[in-house]
Design a protein around this motif. Structure first.
Motif, PDB file in Angstrom:
ATOM      1  N   UNK A 177       0.820  -1.213   0.000  1.00  0.00           N
ATOM      2  CA  UNK A 177       0.000   0.000   0.000  1.00  0.00           C
ATOM      3  C   UNK A 177       0.854   1.263   0.000  1.00  0.00           C
ATOM      4  N   UNK A 178       2.001   1.202   0.680  1.00  0.00           N
ATOM      5  CA  UNK A 178       2.828   2.392   0.843  1.00  0.00           C
ATOM      6  C   UNK A 178       4.291   2.021   0.649  1.00  0.00           C
ATOM      7  N   UNK A 179       5.098   3.017   0.266  1.00  0.00           N
ATOM      8  CA  UNK A 179       6.527   2.769   0.079  1.00  0.00           C
ATOM      9  C   UNK A 179       7.027   3.315  -1.244  1.00  0.00           C
ATOM     10  N   UNK A 180       8.252   3.839  -1.228  1.00  0.00           N
ATOM     11  CA  UNK A 180       8.862   4.380  -2.430  1.00  0.00           C
ATOM     12  C   UNK A 180       9.998   3.511  -2.935  1.00  0.00           C
ATOM     13  N   UNK A 181      10.860   4.097  -3.781  1.00  0.00           N
ATOM     14  CA  UNK A 181      11.960   3.350  -4.381  1.00  0.00           C
ATOM     15  C   UNK A 181      12.988   2.888  -3.352  1.00  0.00           C
ATOM     16  N   UNK A 182      13.051   3.578  -2.215  1.00  0.00           N
ATOM     17  CA  UNK A 182      14.029   3.209  -1.184  1.00  0.00           C
ATOM     18  C   UNK A 182      13.345   2.618   0.043  1.00  0.00           C
ATOM     19  N   UNK A 183      12.107   2.194  -0.102  1.00  0.00           N
ATOM     20  CA  UNK A 183      11.425   1.513   0.997  1.00  0.00           C
ATOM     21  C   UNK A 183      11.978   0.100   1.135  1.00  0.00           C
ATOM     22  N   UNK A 184      11.708  -0.522   2.286  1.00  0.00           N
ATOM     23  CA  UNK A 184      12.227  -1.865   2.535  1.00  0.00           C
ATOM     24  C   UNK A 184      11.733  -2.850   1.471  1.00  0.00           C
ATOM     25  N   UNK A 185      10.450  -2.793   1.144  1.00  0.00           N
ATOM     26  CA  UNK A 185       9.887  -3.738   0.174  1.00  0.00           C
ATOM     27  C   UNK A 185      10.588  -3.613  -1.172  1.00  0.00           C
ATOM     28  N   UNK A 186      10.829  -2.377  -1.609  1.00  0.00           N
ATOM     29  CA  UNK A 186      11.470  -2.158  -2.904  1.00  0.00           C
ATOM     30  C   UNK A 186      12.900  -2.694  -2.912  1.00  0.00           C
ATOM     31  N   UNK A 187      13.661  -2.379  -1.860  1.00  0.00           N
ATOM     32  CA  UNK A 187      15.061  -2.804  -1.806  1.00  0.00           C
ATOM     33  C   UNK A 187      15.165  -4.319  -1.723  1.00  0.00           C
ATOM     34  N   UNK A 188      14.368  -4.937  -0.848  1.00  0.00           N
ATOM     35  CA  UNK A 188      14.440  -6.390  -0.688  1.00  0.00           C
ATOM     36  C   UNK A 188      14.045  -7.095  -1.981  1.00  0.00           C
ATOM     37  N   UNK A 189      12.993  -6.625  -2.641  1.00  0.00           N
ATOM     38  CA  UNK A 189      12.564  -7.271  -3.893  1.00  0.00           C
ATOM     39  C   UNK A 189      13.631  -7.142  -4.975  1.00  0.00           C
ATOM     40  N   UNK A 190      14.293  -6.006  -5.043  1.00  0.00           N
ATOM     41  CA  UNK A 190      15.367  -5.881  -6.035  1.00  0.00           C
ATOM     42  C   UNK A 190      16.508  -6.837  -5.728  1.00  0.00           C
ATOM     43  N   UNK A 191      16.805  -7.032  -4.436  1.00  0.00           N
ATOM     44  CA  UNK A 191      17.888  -7.944  -4.059  1.00  0.00           C
ATOM     45  C   UNK A 191      17.505  -9.408  -4.280  1.00  0.00           C
ATOM     46  N   UNK A 192      16.213  -9.703  -4.341  1.00  0.00           N
ATOM     47  CA  UNK A 192      15.754 -11.062  -4.630  1.00  0.00           C
ATOM     48  C   UNK A 192      15.313 -11.214  -6.087  1.00  0.00           C
ATOM     49  N   UNK A 193      15.504 -10.149  -6.883  1.00  0.00           N
ATOM     50  CA  UNK A 193      15.131 -10.152  -8.300  1.00  0.00           C
ATOM     51  C   UNK A 193      13.646 -10.471  -8.495  1.00  0.00           C
ATOM     52  N   UNK A 194      12.799  -9.840  -7.675  1.00  0.00           N
ATOM     53  CA  UNK A 194      11.357 -10.038  -7.748  1.00  0.00           C
ATOM     54  C   UNK A 194      10.675  -8.756  -8.200  1.00  0.00           C
TER      55      UNK A 194
END
Length: 622
Positions: free
Chosen positions: A554-571
């Protein structure tokens, strides 16, 4: 044409049973009638990314310390030219924020101070960061040493003979004050480097936007991915323990991890079990100072206190290993993709500009890991110790009859706890009955009822009239509060029910069935191949990121936890949708386009999705 607005604070209905809710929070945290005209002119957004649950009175301490320290580093330490701190209020139990801009006429005079201060940090990054680790660990050790014990019935004779002149009550008062101070101290340290990490990335981000006007924001983020991060270490330890269990043929002992004691006893009795347990013990300090939540609430469960949680994750990793799945993060692929994109953009620049590009990217990559690593040391480790000590002190009160439950102290503010402590030591010292046992139970019962009532309503995403454009960089980057997102919130029912739009946070496209998770305790429900939908994710949800196909928040930008973790897991990931967790239902079929920032609700698998599902099934069977 009048600007559409969110409701004013006074216009939001108070949930039934929550009348007078303002009284349970400190006066400086709630909107004031005498300041109504002034406060109604400001735009406030709800920070449900960090505080998704209604506060109990004592729990506001995390928000108070975090947001205060964040602001002071912007406004007083680093002298950021365009951004001061963030005002914050608790309304109907939830936290709302309003960033404070620097007046236009003050920006120029802040620039040289800002450049000198960040220059000092960036030129001395590693020694200063090493010093930071020492400061934080010293604080953690001192917090751990604090003990709250019942006062003795009689001062020991030895103390009389030695002329000690104390009875322990002064230590109880001092230790409470010291616990609060130490928690605050580590929050001060928390932001010493955090804003620098964001600044380094933002500087690189703005440079890329200047020299490559059409560059996707995701490509900029990818150019700093694949760095080693301590925040992933707890999850990595569990993966290594799963591999060790398979190597030692211990899989059969992980069938009922809900009983941690029995599971560990069975492993100890098995051949090779001593080797596995040695690695298990080594991993716990410090990496099991980790919570399935985010550390801001006392109800968050920590691995070291609930060993069934890490054992359950290990059992799941063992199961996936036996199916031939890859459980480690695809580091080689992440680094290869990072280097490919860097090279392609470098080739578009002249020699002088390429050198600036390399320097800014290198600095961003150096500072970037701290943006997540701080979570382990502060939100997880510091707050884990803090909440354990709080529960220990609450038990002292409960044993003295002040209240019934060991966690009832959470329904007092921290200043009220200090008053109750004096009541406790005073009554003990003079041999009289304390007032607390007849005063606090009724107050706590009323406040419990109020908090329960407040939880019945979802928070409004924002309050009052938004500005025509959201330009404050931290607000956009961390929380994903953009002009487009605010307009989508205001559209409300006008949003197309077949899909949602949000921040394109991690590239790629995936299809799958939705799993809506509203609370950290529900993450065990996530099944292989599902798409995670949540108000917000926490970095501690790492063990499920290897199971899901994509994430939507629902919330979060490019440097939010969800965004960073997904990029590190290639998701693929789409963050900042505003209403995904309430619009989407578990079991609905989704197509998540993390490149475009869209989420579609489909009737079933598309032709492309069906082919992917078939390929996945065949791979699993083989």
């Amino acid at each position: 044409m009048a600007m559409k607005s969110f409701p004013k604070p006074s216009e939001l209905p108070v949930p039934e049973g929550a009348k007078g809710w303002e009284k349970i929070y400190p006066y400086y945290l709630v909107f004031q009638d005498k300041l109504k005209d002034e406060e109604d002119q400001k735009f406030w957004f709800c920070d449900s990314q960090h505080w998704p649950t209604v506060f109990k009175p004592f729990e506001t301490i995390g928000a108070e310390f975090a947001v205060k320290c964040l602001g002071q580093y912007n406004a007083r330490h680093l002298m950021i030219p365009t951004a001061k701190g963030i005002e914050f209020r608790v309304h109907l139990g939830y936290l709302y924020m309003s960033p404070i801009p620097v007046p236009e006429e003050e920006i120029a005079e802040r620039v040289p101070e800002f450049e000198a201060r960040i220059g000092h940090y960036f030129q001395n990054w590693q020694p200063l960061l090493d010093q930071w680790h020492t400061k934080v660990r010293d604080t953690l050790n001192e917090m751990e040493s604090i003990e709250f014990k019942p006062l003795p019935d009689m001062v020991p004779m030895q103390d009389i003979q030695d002329g000690v002149g104390k009875d322990g009550s002064e230590r109880l008062l001092e230790d409470y004050d010291r616990l609060i101070q130490l928690a605050y101290q580590n929050w001060q340290y928390h932001f010493e480097f955090l804003n620098l990490g964001y600044i380094a990335y933002l500087d690189f981000f703005n440079f890329c936007k200047e020299v490559f006007p059409n560059i996707p924001e995701q490509n900029i983020a990818v150019m700093v991915q694949g760095e080693d991060m301590e925040l992933f270490r707890p999850d990595d330890e569990l993966k290594h323990l799963a591999v060790k269990a398979v190597d030692l043929n211990l899989q059969e002992h992980f069938t009922n991890t809900d009983d941690a004691e029995a599971t560990l006893a069975a492993i100890a009795a098995a051949e090779g079990g001593d080797q596995w347990l040695a690695q298990w013990e080594e991993a716990q300090d410090p990496w099991f100072n980790f919570t399935t939540g985010n550390g801001f609430y006392c109800h968050d469960k920590y691995w070291r206190d609930h060993l069934d949680i890490p054992l359950g994750f290990i059992a799941d990793y063992i199961h996936r290993l036996e199916q031939g799945q890859q459980i480690l993060r695809p580091m080689a692929e992440l680094v290869a993709e990072r280097e490919r994109i860097i090279s392609e953009y470098q080739d578009l620049l002249d020699e002088e500009t390429a050198a600036i590009f390399d320097a800014k990217r290198s600095l961003a990559a150096t500072a970037y890991p701290y943006v997540e690593n701080h979570n382990f040391y502060i939100e997880h480790w510091t707050m884990g110790i803090f909440w354990r000590k709080v529960r220990a002190l609450s038990k002292v009160f409960a044993d003295a009859g002040f209240w019934a439950d060991d966690e009832d102290m959470l329904y007092l503010s921290r200043t009220e706890v200090r008053d109750a402590l004096f009541d406790l030591v005073n009554s003990h010292g003079i041999g009289a009955k304390a007032i607390g046992p007849v005063y606090w139970p009724d107050v706590i019962a009323e406040r419990k009822s109020t908090v329960t009532a407040l939880k019945k309503a979802r928070p409004a995403p924002a309050l009052n009239t938004p500005p025509e454009a959201i330009t404050e960089p931290f607000t956009r980057m961390l929380w994903g509060i953009t002009t487009e997102q605010v307009q989508q919130w205001l559209a409300g029912d006008d949003v197309n029910e077949s899909g949602l739009k949000g921040m394109a946070a991690s590239p790629g496209t995936a299809e799958g069935y939705a799993r809506v998770i509203m609370d950290a305790d529900e993450i065990g429900q996530v099944q292989q191949g599902e798409i995670l939908v949540a108000p917000v994710t926490a970095p501690s949800w790492g063990p499920i990121f290897g199971k899901i196909k994509a994430a939507v928040t629902d919330i979060g930008g490019m440097m939010s936890h969800a965004a960073i973790v997904c990029r590190e897991y290639a998701l693929p990931a789409v963050t900042g949708t505003g209403s995904a967790s309430t619009t989407i239902q578990t079991g609905q079929y989704l197509r998540v386009n993390g490149t475009a920032g869209t989420v579609e609700i489909l009737d079933g698998p598309s032709d492309e999705g069906a082919e992917a599902e078939s390929a996945t099934a065949e791979a699993a069977l083989s």
